[in-house]
Write a protein that holds these residues in place. Sequence first.
Motif, PDB file in Angstrom:
ATOM      1  N   ALA A   1       0.836  -1.156   0.072  1.00  0.00           N
ATOM      2  CA  ALA A   1      -0.071   0.133  -0.228  1.00  0.00           C
ATOM      3  C   ALA A   1       0.803   1.323  -0.019  1.00  0.00           C
ATOM      4  N   PRO A   2       0.375   2.386  -0.290  1.00  0.00           N
ATOM      5  CA  PRO A   2       1.008   3.532  -0.364  1.00  0.00           C
ATOM      6  C   PRO A   2       1.004   4.329   0.798  1.00  0.00           C
ATOM      7  N   ASP A   3       0.038   3.671   1.528  1.00  0.00           N
ATOM      8  CA  ASP A   3      -0.153   4.416   2.778  1.00  0.00           C
ATOM      9  C   ASP A   3       0.812   3.884   3.953  1.00  0.00           C
ATOM     10  N   LEU A   4       1.721   3.184   3.913  1.00  0.00           N
ATOM     11  CA  LEU A   4       2.736   2.834   4.801  1.00  0.00           C
ATOM     12  C   LEU A   4       3.745   3.839   5.378  1.00  0.00           C
ATOM     13  N   THR A   5       4.033   3.632   6.502  1.00  0.00           N
ATOM     14  CA  THR A   5       4.860   4.968   6.992  1.00  0.00           C
ATOM     15  C   THR A   5       6.365   4.569   6.726  1.00  0.00           C
ATOM     16  N   ASP A   6       7.421   5.230   6.903  1.00  0.00           N
ATOM     17  CA  ASP A   6       8.588   4.907   6.731  1.00  0.00           C
ATOM     18  C   ASP A   6       9.280   3.791   7.598  1.00  0.00           C
ATOM     19  N   GLU A   7       8.668   3.786   8.698  1.00  0.00           N
ATOM     20  CA  GLU A   7       9.249   2.481   9.626  1.00  0.00           C
ATOM     21  C   GLU A   7       8.550   1.024   8.928  1.00  0.00           C
ATOM     22  N   GLN A   8       7.340   1.325   8.516  1.00  0.00           N
ATOM     23  CA  GLN A   8       6.714   0.203   7.838  1.00  0.00           C
ATOM     24  C   GLN A   8       7.479  -0.287   6.520  1.00  0.00           C
ATOM     25  N   LEU A   9       7.706   0.826   5.901  1.00  0.00           N
ATOM     26  CA  LEU A   9       8.586   0.666   4.694  1.00  0.00           C
ATOM     27  C   LEU A   9      10.027  -0.004   5.026  1.00  0.00           C
ATOM     28  N   ASN A  10      10.823   0.290   6.030  1.00  0.00           N
ATOM     29  CA  ASN A  10      11.785  -0.417   6.466  1.00  0.00           C
ATOM     30  C   ASN A  10      11.536  -1.943   6.709  1.00  0.00           C
ATOM     31  N   ASP A  11      10.273  -2.135   7.497  1.00  0.00           N
ATOM     32  CA  ASP A  11      10.075  -3.485   7.681  1.00  0.00           C
ATOM     33  C   ASP A  11       9.934  -4.215   6.127  1.00  0.00           C
ATOM     34  N   ILE A  12       9.380  -3.588   5.464  1.00  0.00           N
ATOM     35  CA  ILE A  12       9.214  -4.385   4.057  1.00  0.00           C
ATOM     36  C   ILE A  12      10.263  -4.659   3.343  1.00  0.00           C
ATOM     37  N   VAL A  13      11.420  -3.634   3.317  1.00  0.00           N
ATOM     38  CA  VAL A  13      12.664  -3.918   3.140  1.00  0.00           C
ATOM     39  C   VAL A  13      13.412  -5.142   3.467  1.00  0.00           C
ATOM     40  N   ASP A  14      13.216  -5.378   5.031  1.00  0.00           N
ATOM     41  CA  ASP A  14      13.779  -6.213   5.818  1.00  0.00           C
ATOM     42  C   ASP A  14      13.312  -7.679   5.443  1.00  0.00           C
ATOM     43  N   ILE A  15      11.660  -7.622   5.305  1.00  0.00           N
ATOM     44  CA  ILE A  15      11.225  -8.929   5.116  1.00  0.00           C
ATOM     45  C   ILE A  15      11.395  -9.281   3.669  1.00  0.00           C
ATOM     46  N   VAL A  16      11.355  -8.453   2.764  1.00  0.00           N
ATOM     47  CA  VAL A  16      11.958  -8.889   1.173  1.00  0.00           C
ATOM     48  C   VAL A  16      13.074  -9.710   1.230  1.00  0.00           C
ATOM     49  N   ILE A  17      14.186  -8.661   1.963  1.00  0.00           N
ATOM     50  CA  ILE A  17      15.527  -9.476   1.913  1.00  0.00           C
ATOM     51  C   ILE A  17      15.690 -10.980   2.702  1.00  0.00           C
ATOM     52  N   GLU A  18      14.813 -10.689   3.885  1.00  0.00           N
ATOM     53  CA  GLU A  18      15.010 -11.974   4.617  1.00  0.00           C
ATOM     54  C   GLU A  18      14.210 -13.153   3.915  1.00  0.00           C
ATOM     55  N   SER A  19      13.120 -12.874   3.347  1.00  0.00           N
ATOM     56  CA  SER A  19      12.470 -14.165   2.812  1.00  0.00           C
ATOM     57  C   SER A  19      12.813 -14.427   1.132  1.00  0.00           C
ATOM     58  N   LYS A  20      13.641 -13.485   0.771  1.00  0.00           N
ATOM     59  CA  LYS A  20      14.444 -13.804  -0.618  1.00  0.00           C
ATOM     60  C   LYS A  20      13.171 -13.732  -1.785  1.00  0.00           C
ATOM     61  N   ILE A  21      12.237 -13.334  -1.538  1.00  0.00           N
ATOM     62  CA  ILE A  21      11.244 -12.927  -2.563  1.00  0.00           C
ATOM     63  C   ILE A  21      11.915 -12.296  -3.767  1.00  0.00           C
ATOM     64  N   ALA A  22      11.248 -12.289  -4.942  1.00  0.00           N
ATOM     65  CA  ALA A  22      11.922 -11.368  -6.099  1.00  0.00           C
ATOM     66  C   ALA A  22      11.973  -9.874  -6.027  1.00  0.00           C
ATOM     67  N   GLY A  23      10.976  -9.479  -5.427  1.00  0.00           N
ATOM     68  CA  GLY A  23      10.592  -7.914  -5.394  1.00  0.00           C
ATOM     69  C   GLY A  23       9.337  -7.383  -4.955  1.00  0.00           C
ATOM     70  N   VAL A  24       9.123  -6.248  -5.153  1.00  0.00           N
ATOM     71  CA  VAL A  24       7.993  -5.515  -4.968  1.00  0.00           C
ATOM     72  C   VAL A  24       7.230  -4.937  -5.905  1.00  0.00           C
ATOM     73  N   ILE A  25       5.974  -4.660  -5.646  1.00  0.00           N
ATOM     74  CA  ILE A  25       5.078  -3.732  -6.653  1.00  0.00           C
ATOM     75  C   ILE A  25       4.544  -2.422  -5.765  1.00  0.00           C
ATOM     76  N   ALA A  26       4.946  -1.512  -6.101  1.00  0.00           N
ATOM     77  CA  ALA A  26       4.675  -0.269  -5.560  1.00  0.00           C
ATOM     78  C   ALA A  26       4.012   0.690  -6.542  1.00  0.00           C
TER      79      ALA A  26
END
Length: 342
Positions: free
Chosen positions: A223-248
């Motif tokens: 969602a576009p409504d995430l805070t910077d802190e939540q976006l930081n979590d998204i980055v961590d989760i994507v890297i940790e889970s090793k998925i291919a990427g994000v749609i924003a």
Amino acid sequence: MYRLIKPVFFQFDPEKVHHFVVKRLNWFHAHFPFGKTILRSSFDVQIKGLEREVFGIKFKNPVGLAAGFDKNGEYIEALSDLGFGFIEVGTVTPLPQPGNDLPRMFRLPKDQALINRMGFNNKGVDTLAERLRLLKVKNKEIVIGGNIGKNKLTPNEDAVSDYVKCFERLFDVVDYFVVNVSSPNTPGLRELQEKEPLTDLLKTLQGLNHKNGISRPILLKIAPDLTDEQLNDIVDIVIESKIAGVIATNTTVDKSTLTSPAELAAEQGGLSGKPLTQRSTEVIRYLSKRSGKAFPIIGVGGIHSAQDAKDKLEAGASLIQVYTGFVYEGPEIVKNICKALV
């Protein structure tokens, strides 16, 4: 031509017009003499300089059609004639569901926007899987993404099983997956964007993502409504889970900038179109910088012009998708963007 027809279309209910147009486009592609040739010669741009490879998939150009336009994969070939480099179907759920009550889509011409509260209306993953299987037999060149979600009546504690069912059923017939936990129109769905449930969901899918030595790229739509802190979590989760990427990004619930009549702007649902242009680009730029470009991003949200597309690519997107811009600008939007990118 579209600018002449659009005022007529805009006199009628958006959802009814949508079905009217895509059905006739499909007929023209399949039954009109040389219909496919006419569409491709009018809209499809074949330029080698536009080709690119992202998460292991070759795209003829970076302009895709976002999920929601062809939920059940019924019009993929006809839409492909309009020049899209890839087409994303869905959001699909394990069981068919009607979605929310009508009316559930609203135009805001003054803001060049749409509000929708569709609610994952679709015919179910089995129907989609069979349709895509037949399509892949005929045409393996079209890049297809499968956007997956959960049924409305499935509680969040059981949501993983819904995503797993869709993932396993579509594995052989799509080129990449998109995990949709960001639609505002399914009650409680956005709660799955929280770090713990999201990590569990993505790791579960990644654990299944090897079938006969083959894996599919998995992307997360946020969602576009995430805070910077939540976006930081998204980055961590994507890297940790090793998925291919994000749609924003998905649609927004923030309607504070709208200039449309108050009764229209107050309609419940997700807002898309020009009011989302700047915010979605900001999210792309933030994710790209925060991650050090560690993963590809598909940029979507308020792309109505070639410049909007360029801005998202320059912000860090590898590919882009259109939906509301396609509705407002017409089928030439793909060709216009592609020519500008060259």
